[in-house]
Design a protein around this motif. Sequence first.
Motif, PDB file in Angstrom:
ATOM      1  N   LEU A  77       0.817  -1.289   0.140  1.00  0.00           N
ATOM      2  CA  LEU A  77       0.012  -0.057  -0.067  1.00  0.00           C
ATOM      3  C   LEU A  77       0.720   1.278   0.098  1.00  0.00           C
ATOM      4  O   LEU A  77       1.633   1.219   0.942  1.00  0.00           O
ATOM      5  CB  LEU A  77      -0.931   0.125   1.179  1.00  0.00           C
ATOM      6  N   THR A  78       0.617   2.217  -0.864  1.00  0.00           N
ATOM      7  CA  THR A  78       1.420   3.546  -0.898  1.00  0.00           C
ATOM      8  C   THR A  78       0.268   4.450  -1.327  1.00  0.00           C
ATOM      9  O   THR A  78      -0.382   4.601  -2.154  1.00  0.00           O
ATOM     10  CB  THR A  78       2.195   3.538  -2.273  1.00  0.00           C
ATOM     11  N   THR A  79      -0.162   5.259  -0.047  1.00  0.00           N
ATOM     12  CA  THR A  79      -0.968   6.353  -0.222  1.00  0.00           C
ATOM     13  C   THR A  79      -0.491   7.663   0.400  1.00  0.00           C
ATOM     14  O   THR A  79       0.471   7.932   1.058  1.00  0.00           O
ATOM     15  CB  THR A  79      -2.547   5.983   0.627  1.00  0.00           C
ATOM     16  N   ASP A  80      -1.698   8.709   0.343  1.00  0.00           N
ATOM     17  CA  ASP A  80      -1.333  10.049   1.027  1.00  0.00           C
ATOM     18  C   ASP A  80      -2.258  10.085   2.175  1.00  0.00           C
ATOM     19  O   ASP A  80      -2.787  11.197   2.570  1.00  0.00           O
ATOM     20  CB  ASP A  80      -1.387  11.334  -0.151  1.00  0.00           C
ATOM     21  N   TYR A  81      -2.948   9.008   2.466  1.00  0.00           N
ATOM     22  CA  TYR A  81      -3.879   8.965   3.555  1.00  0.00           C
ATOM     23  C   TYR A  81      -3.336   9.437   5.015  1.00  0.00           C
ATOM     24  O   TYR A  81      -4.141   9.647   5.930  1.00  0.00           O
ATOM     25  CB  TYR A  81      -4.450   7.578   3.737  1.00  0.00           C
ATOM     26  N   GLY A  82      -2.023   9.384   5.278  1.00  0.00           N
ATOM     27  CA  GLY A  82      -1.593   9.651   6.545  1.00  0.00           C
ATOM     28  C   GLY A  82      -1.786   8.610   7.337  1.00  0.00           C
ATOM     29  O   GLY A  82      -2.464   7.504   7.185  1.00  0.00           O
ATOM     30  N   LEU A  83      -1.287   8.754   8.858  1.00  0.00           N
ATOM     31  CA  LEU A  83      -1.226   7.676   9.823  1.00  0.00           C
ATOM     32  C   LEU A  83      -2.089   7.970  10.893  1.00  0.00           C
ATOM     33  O   LEU A  83      -2.415   7.414  11.953  1.00  0.00           O
ATOM     34  CB  LEU A  83      -0.028   7.269   9.874  1.00  0.00           C
ATOM     35  N   LYS A  84      -2.999   9.004  10.815  1.00  0.00           N
ATOM     36  CA  LYS A  84      -4.052   9.525  11.981  1.00  0.00           C
ATOM     37  C   LYS A  84      -5.363   8.934  11.635  1.00  0.00           C
ATOM     38  O   LYS A  84      -6.052   8.088  12.627  1.00  0.00           O
ATOM     39  CB  LYS A  84      -3.984  11.041  12.131  1.00  0.00           C
ATOM     40  N   ASP A  85      -5.968   8.984  10.698  1.00  0.00           N
ATOM     41  CA  ASP A  85      -7.266   8.514  10.200  1.00  0.00           C
ATOM     42  C   ASP A  85      -7.131   6.936  10.125  1.00  0.00           C
ATOM     43  O   ASP A  85      -6.008   6.278  10.022  1.00  0.00           O
ATOM     44  CB  ASP A  85      -7.817   9.191   8.953  1.00  0.00           C
ATOM     45  N   SER A  86      -8.369   6.397  10.103  1.00  0.00           N
ATOM     46  CA  SER A  86      -8.492   4.956  10.104  1.00  0.00           C
ATOM     47  C   SER A  86      -8.550   4.699   8.723  1.00  0.00           C
ATOM     48  O   SER A  86      -8.758   3.217   8.586  1.00  0.00           O
ATOM     49  CB  SER A  86      -9.907   4.421  10.857  1.00  0.00           C
ATOM     50  N   PHE A  87      -8.174   5.375   7.786  1.00  0.00           N
ATOM     51  CA  PHE A  87      -8.070   5.010   6.031  1.00  0.00           C
ATOM     52  C   PHE A  87      -7.373   3.838   5.767  1.00  0.00           C
ATOM     53  O   PHE A  87      -7.874   2.756   5.184  1.00  0.00           O
ATOM     54  CB  PHE A  87      -7.769   6.075   5.390  1.00  0.00           C
ATOM     55  N   VAL A  88      -6.295   3.808   6.340  1.00  0.00           N
ATOM     56  CA  VAL A  88      -5.373   2.741   6.037  1.00  0.00           C
ATOM     57  C   VAL A  88      -5.844   1.210   6.520  1.00  0.00           C
ATOM     58  O   VAL A  88      -5.837   0.439   5.983  1.00  0.00           O
ATOM     59  CB  VAL A  88      -3.986   2.978   6.463  1.00  0.00           C
ATOM     60  N   GLY A  89      -6.126   1.352   7.887  1.00  0.00           N
ATOM     61  CA  GLY A  89      -6.689   0.377   8.505  1.00  0.00           C
ATOM     62  C   GLY A  89      -7.862  -0.316   7.848  1.00  0.00           C
ATOM     63  O   GLY A  89      -7.947  -1.542   8.028  1.00  0.00           O
ATOM     64  N   LEU A  90      -8.628   0.567   7.589  1.00  0.00           N
ATOM     65  CA  LEU A  90      -9.909   0.071   6.810  1.00  0.00           C
ATOM     66  C   LEU A  90      -9.665  -0.659   5.398  1.00  0.00           C
ATOM     67  O   LEU A  90     -10.160  -1.714   5.222  1.00  0.00           O
ATOM     68  CB  LEU A  90     -10.989   1.024   6.641  1.00  0.00           C
ATOM     69  N   MET A  91      -8.599  -0.297   4.610  1.00  0.00           N
ATOM     70  CA  MET A  91      -8.261  -0.955   3.525  1.00  0.00           C
ATOM     71  C   MET A  91      -7.836  -2.453   4.042  1.00  0.00           C
ATOM     72  O   MET A  91      -8.017  -3.178   3.234  1.00  0.00           O
ATOM     73  CB  MET A  91      -7.048  -0.077   2.861  1.00  0.00           C
ATOM     74  N   LYS A  92      -7.191  -2.315   5.191  1.00  0.00           N
ATOM     75  CA  LYS A  92      -6.729  -3.825   5.572  1.00  0.00           C
ATOM     76  C   LYS A  92      -7.809  -4.775   5.842  1.00  0.00           C
ATOM     77  O   LYS A  92      -7.896  -5.788   5.522  1.00  0.00           O
ATOM     78  CB  LYS A  92      -5.773  -3.704   6.492  1.00  0.00           C
ATOM     79  N   GLY A  93      -8.770  -4.205   6.412  1.00  0.00           N
ATOM     80  CA  GLY A  93      -9.803  -4.578   6.828  1.00  0.00           C
ATOM     81  C   GLY A  93     -10.589  -5.366   5.968  1.00  0.00           C
ATOM     82  O   GLY A  93     -11.142  -6.503   5.773  1.00  0.00           O
ATOM     83  N   VAL A  94     -11.028  -4.482   4.599  1.00  0.00           N
ATOM     84  CA  VAL A  94     -11.495  -4.903   3.515  1.00  0.00           C
ATOM     85  C   VAL A  94     -10.803  -6.100   2.718  1.00  0.00           C
ATOM     86  O   VAL A  94     -11.301  -7.091   2.598  1.00  0.00           O
ATOM     87  CB  VAL A  94     -11.744  -3.724   2.779  1.00  0.00           C
ATOM     88  N   ILE A  95      -9.543  -6.003   2.794  1.00  0.00           N
ATOM     89  CA  ILE A  95      -8.638  -6.916   2.025  1.00  0.00           C
ATOM     90  C   ILE A  95      -8.707  -8.246   2.774  1.00  0.00           C
ATOM     91  O   ILE A  95      -8.970  -9.327   2.276  1.00  0.00           O
ATOM     92  CB  ILE A  95      -7.114  -6.305   2.018  1.00  0.00           C
ATOM     93  N   LEU A  96      -8.572  -8.141   4.262  1.00  0.00           N
ATOM     94  CA  LEU A  96      -8.652  -9.448   5.078  1.00  0.00           C
ATOM     95  C   LEU A  96     -10.039 -10.115   5.107  1.00  0.00           C
ATOM     96  O   LEU A  96     -10.348 -11.198   5.184  1.00  0.00           O
ATOM     97  CB  LEU A  96      -8.262  -9.281   6.180  1.00  0.00           C
ATOM     98  N   GLY A  97     -11.065  -9.382   4.677  1.00  0.00           N
ATOM     99  CA  GLY A  97     -12.367  -9.712   4.647  1.00  0.00           C
ATOM    100  C   GLY A  97     -12.529 -10.644   3.325  1.00  0.00           C
ATOM    101  O   GLY A  97     -13.403 -11.652   3.442  1.00  0.00           O
ATOM    102  N   ILE A  98     -11.640 -10.191   2.370  1.00  0.00           N
ATOM    103  CA  ILE A  98     -11.743 -11.190   0.902  1.00  0.00           C
ATOM    104  C   ILE A  98     -10.800 -12.138   1.100  1.00  0.00           C
ATOM    105  O   ILE A  98     -11.112 -13.344   0.379  1.00  0.00           O
ATOM    106  CB  ILE A  98     -11.912 -10.023  -0.139  1.00  0.00           C
TER     107      ILE A  98
END
Lengths: 269, 269, 269
Positions: free
Chosen positions: C9-30
């Motif tokens: 994962l490479t993004t400009d989402y930063g590490l404060k919001d949950s954005f990155v964590g949610l990408m991981k949640g969605v990936i692991l759900g699949i």
Amino acid sequence: MLARPIITLTTDYGLKDSFVGLMKGVILGINPDANIIDISHNIGRHNIYEASQVIAMSYKYFPSATIHVSVVDPGVGGARRPILVITENHYFIGPDNGIFTPIFERQSNFFKVLHLNSSHYFLPSEGATFHGRDIFSPIAAWLSRGVDSSKFGEPITDYQTISLPTPLLSDGNTISGEVVSSDNFGNTITNITVDILSKLAPVEPKDKFKIIYKDKAISFLNYYAEAEDNALSATINGFGHLELFVNKKNAFQMFDMNIGDTVTVTYVN
Amino acid sequence: MLARPIITLTTDYGLKDSFVGLMKGVILGINPDANIIDISHNIGRHNIYEASQVIAMSYKYFPSATIHVSVVDPGVGGARRPILVITENHYFIGPDNGIFTPIFERQSNFFKVLHLNSSHYFLPSEGATFHGRDIFSPIAAWLSRGVDSSKFGEPITDYQTISLPTPLLSDGNTISGEVVSSDNFGNTITNITVDILSKLAPVEPKDKFKIIYKDKAISFLNYYAEAEDNALSATINGFGHLELFVNKKNAFQMFDMNIGDTVTVTYVN
Amino acid sequence: MLARPIITLTTDYGLKDSFVGLMKGVILGINPDANIIDISHNIGRHNIYEASQVIAMSYKYFPSATIHVSVVDPGVGGARRPILVITENHYFIGPDNGIFTPIFERQSNFFKVLHLNSSHYFLPSEGATFHGRDIFSPIAAWLSRGVDSSKFGEPITDYQTISLPTPLLSDGNTISGEVVSSDNFGNTITNITVDILSKLAPVEPKDKFKIIYKDKAISFLNYYAEAEDNALSATINGFGHLELFVNKKNAFQMFDMNIGDTVTVTYVN
């Protein structure tokens, strides 16, 4: 349980100290198969409300049986209890300080709460400053290994809650909400959701809704790049919340916004 | 070895560049089963002492056979040697610049040190600026796959150390220590430990100990929330160290503290 | 596919919001077996060029069949297409805004590009602000499970590119390049590579090359610690690029550098 049970972490520990790494070390020492996922470690220090919002918006994107460890814990070591909240699909572990209020207030109201007092599951430690490592991580790890949750403590019903701002409906056609957070891009999130808006009317067409912030009307758009340069605009974000933004700019700073600022939406038939 | 051997990473690489991600890519290319855990990548740039403290406080919370890669490496590419330190339960990989001094100075003094000079295990690279990726990561990965450590290089005994501040005991009842770090909350950690205090007397009751910082006496408490508002206070933290704090505030900033400041504890019978 | 397929994962989402964590949640759900590796989430906001450079320098350090999700996406929700780029050894998923230009411009020119329009693979969502979670993550996860890429969309050839600065050769012995980034240490990376230098002459001995920045000559060294204190110096970095640095100092700040500044190298026979 998954072959690699998921444990998420949400804390205000930051990413400089080794605190987060040590939680992971303790978890893996108990359950080497745990799949540990960071949600955020940059929650505002001691900001229970902010943590509660992050948890509320995050947990549902994880698979069933995910264990969410959430530690914003200014009362660590004192009288506040460590708790485990069990819902239909998720587990939540953290301090009993209201951090899980949005879980308690969901529409689906099935949940139970345990006071974690079976200290033989804890990590022995000299000080009382780091329950993230010494209590919450080991309980999460043992739970992920399949230990029955009833072994960790006693059911309670007097768990703590915090007050969460709720949008108000007035005159049958106006919703008055407020700013609840801003994100990495300076987009500003309100507590007005699609569900609430749709009590006024269907959310399409959007131009039937008049959005006001600091006495100015704001265009209600479908996506960021539709906005005029430097204009404060609004959209429904990926969490179903009304969000104020400036395309490619930091709206929160540009418009000198604050958490708690009022945002109103009126349906104009 | 675990089915998923753990490799921890501690660096001053920061979290903006791809440096940390590339270390993980290289490790997984060699051992797809490695479980890579970040301890911190925000160690102060070139701050070997700070890294040594983080490693010292962290490694024991990880399972046996964990491989700890620690890279604060201002001498990269020059004469300083890459080393592997093997203790009873853990492996440490990094530059020979004193970063592992606390490991060498533990009470248990079993360890051996190898100079990593078997360059066929390294990643070929054009420049000499990134041994974290080119030397330390591949060695960690091959070690985690079970390659015998003796294949990576030659034993040495002239490894480098740095000077670590040690608390002094005087008059039989006073310990003079110093501030060694501050954390994300502005809590200030000293090098005075429970073990050292207990050479004076049992640590309970705490009010038998008089703690002085900048000529002022500080209350010695059991947990953060016991403290009076805005008062500099002390507690034993989760690492067994005496820690100065202000409840829910940043003590390090509020009291204009510096690394190296003196803190004294006197036992008053 | 690996037993635990790698998704970066490479993004400009930063590490404060949950954005990155949610990408991981969605990936692991699949795909619960996905091994998700962060490259960076601190790309400059909306900085497509910076992201393209990070991707270009990173992907080759990951094993074959790695899936690289790259999201710097100011056009999210609008007309810009989501795409999948397939090369001999790697997959790239992100917005069609030029972020993958360096992949398109590699010497090896085998690749194909798909417009991701099979929306039944997407996560249903109310807003159009978070395709990182709703489109790119699920496509990556399904791909990592072995779904044939042709099912995700249609081949296209009119993908977008951005202009990348290219060093110029003049007089047969001078290369004129520019500053393209700076790193966590303030080291300053240019677009002049070993490959380009070696068109002038073999890169050893280095003192045959005269490097000029802001009208001053700069020593060309083998590693950082060789440099004189506070002197702006140059070396070949671990990515094969000419890099300007000050030993243990922040060259980018000390010399008031900017992205785009000219750096020239002349071969003096």
